[in-house]
Design an enzyme around this catalytic site. Structure first.
Site, mmCIF file in Angstrom:
data_model
loop_
_atom_site.group_PDB
_atom_site.id
_atom_site.type_symbol
_atom_site.label_atom_id
_atom_site.label_comp_id
_atom_site.label_asym_id
_atom_site.label_seq_id
_atom_site.Cartn_x
_atom_site.Cartn_y
_atom_site.Cartn_z
ATOM 1 N N ASP A 1 -17.621 9.517 26.752
ATOM 2 C CA ASP A 1 -16.513 10.640 26.756
ATOM 3 C C ASP A 1 -15.125 10.118 26.840
ATOM 4 O OD1 ASP A 1 -15.585 13.569 27.437
ATOM 5 O OD2 ASP A 1 -15.193 12.653 29.375
ATOM 6 N N ASP B 1 -11.626 12.399 27.796
ATOM 7 C CA ASP B 1 -10.745 12.554 28.842
ATOM 8 C C ASP B 1 -11.284 12.613 30.257
ATOM 9 O OD1 ASP B 1 -8.616 13.898 27.268
ATOM 10 O OD2 ASP B 1 -10.272 15.031 26.256
#
Length: 220
Positions: A9, A11
């Site tokens: 991922d 953020d």
């Protein structure tokens, strides 16, 4: 099958852009003499909720609220925070260890692809990642598994051949729905007790060397 690729991922996991996001909205409310309610700030999905945030602020400010000016000022403030923002603690070491082990690297994020490339180019880490999959390339954000399925498709791998890394419960849900095992590293704004569905839970990427993480995962 052994693990051939790591899918991260972005953020809150690769970079702490969740904190800069909160800081920018907190500052925007302060500029209007108001205090942001941070208890309801982060959504339980990966979609963009800026419109709802601006609508809430507009209701609090009243007719004098200037959305365009506010957005420009908030974005500039966040951009300045990002000017010196690097990878999260321990991540650079993990990426180097992954490269040494011959593992392929990918990003699967609900954020737009341009957001990923811009930030990774700034830190010089973009060339490390063979595959990027952005939220603007799929129909639904996390917890929908679409962005992970896209990353797997671009890698040409089965879910059993990759390992996901996430910082939110809905991110872990997206990864597991795609058939991936998932290591959770909760961001600073998420309760660690909300990750019972993660394959492995770590406090930070500095808590274990990547080879040790892979060893633990392969025992599951």
């Amino acid at each position: 099958m052994g693990i051939k690729a790591l899918i991260f991922d972005f953020d809150g996991l690769l970079m702490d852009t969740e904190t800069t996001l909160l800081d920018s909205w907190r500052q925007l409310w302060r500029w209007h003499g108001l205090t942001l309610d941070e208890t309801r700030f982060f959504a339980d999905h990966g979609g963009n909720i800026s419109e709802a945030r601006y609508a809430e602020l507009a209701a609090a400010v009243g007719p004098a609220f200037d959305r365009t000016a506010g957005d420009t000022r908030r974005t500039a403030y966040r951009d300045e925070l990002h000017r010196t923002l690097g990878l999260a603690p321990g991540i650079a070491t993990w990426l180097a260890e992954a490269e040494d082990a011959g593992l392929r690297l990918a990003v699967a994020s609900s954020s737009a692809r341009i957001w990923l490339t811009t930030n990774l180019e700034r830190t010089g880490d973009l060339p490390r990642f063979e595959v990027l999959a952005g939220g603007d390339e799929v129909a639904a954000p996390k917890p929908d598994p679409a962005v992970y399925l896209l990353a797997l498709q671009r890698l040409g791998l089965q879910p059993s051949e990759a390992l996901a890394f996430e910082d939110t419960p809905h991110g872990v849900t997206a990864a597991t729905r795609a058939g991936l095992r998932c290591v959770a590293i909760p961001n600073a704004h998420t309760d660690p007790s909300r990750f019972p569905h993660a394959t492995l839970l770590l406090p930070t990427a500095t808590a274990a060397a990547l080879p040790d993480v892979l060893t633990q995962i392969n025992t599951w």
